[in-house]
Design an enzyme around this catalytic site. Sequence first.
Site, PDB file in Angstrom:
ATOM      1  CE1 TYR A  98      44.898  30.636 100.534  1.00  0.00           C
ATOM      2  CE2 TYR A  98      43.055  31.966 101.292  1.00  0.00           C
ATOM      3  CZ  TYR A  98      43.788  31.424 100.267  1.00  0.00           C
ATOM      4  OH  TYR A  98      43.417  31.661  98.967  1.00  0.00           O
ATOM      5  CG  ASN A 126      46.862  23.649  92.724  1.00  0.00           C
ATOM      6  OD1 ASN A 126      47.472  22.686  92.300  1.00  0.00           O
ATOM      7  ND2 ASN A 126      45.549  23.713  92.748  1.00  0.00           N
ATOM      8  CB  CYS A 134      43.779  25.988  94.948  1.00  0.00           C
ATOM      9  SG  CYS A 134      43.603  26.207  93.176  1.00  0.00           S
ATOM     10  CG  HIS A 135      37.761  25.549  93.646  1.00  0.00           C
ATOM     11  ND1 HIS A 135      38.482  24.504  93.079  1.00  0.00           N
ATOM     12  CD2 HIS A 135      36.558  25.032  93.999  1.00  0.00           C
ATOM     13  CE1 HIS A 135      37.735  23.419  93.093  1.00  0.00           C
ATOM     14  NE2 HIS A 135      36.566  23.709  93.644  1.00  0.00           N
ATOM     15  CD  GLU A 161      33.532  21.956  94.602  1.00  0.00           C
ATOM     16  OE1 GLU A 161      33.626  21.888  95.845  1.00  0.00           O
ATOM     17  OE2 GLU A 161      34.528  21.956  93.856  1.00  0.00           O
TER      18      GLU A 161
END
Length: 177
Positions: A98, A126, A134-135, A161
Amino acid sequence: MHYTHQYASPLGDITMASNGESLIGLWFNGQKYFADTLPAENREKELPIFEQTASWLGAYFRGEIPDFMPALHLDGSPFRQMVWEILLQIPHGKVVTYGDIARMIASKTGQKTMSAQAVGGAVGHNPVSIIVPCHRVVGTSGSLTGYAGGIDKKIALLSLEKVDMVPLFIPKKGTAI
């Protein structure tokens, strides 16, 4: 008129929303802020945008990197739009904090500083989860915090991922971003 369609993902059911042309929402059913940008008047309908989105999600959940983007219409304040645009630039399999996003926005807007908490609010609201990733945003020092779909889903998406999970951790309750 606005439309919805259901998608059964390996992580749970997802509601997709559209204005008839573009994707305006994608939420895990029951998540925080579920459908908060979806007008009350909507109906279930099959649309080409939902077929495209389902195709994108299918590729993603198979561990592929989709080579196309469904048409998106993200409705939010200029600040939220700026944050969501940065989210779209985070590469598959990478994470940012962030604070990183706050510094990017401060630099872009000519400000000395920007609040990471304000960024967290925009990330949390989001409207198009997963596709607007956003993850991929973590707290200071790698804390896994702030995913409206739940920490378990955030971990599953990052694992899918192939993000290096070693430096990441679940913060104790009450820990700030």
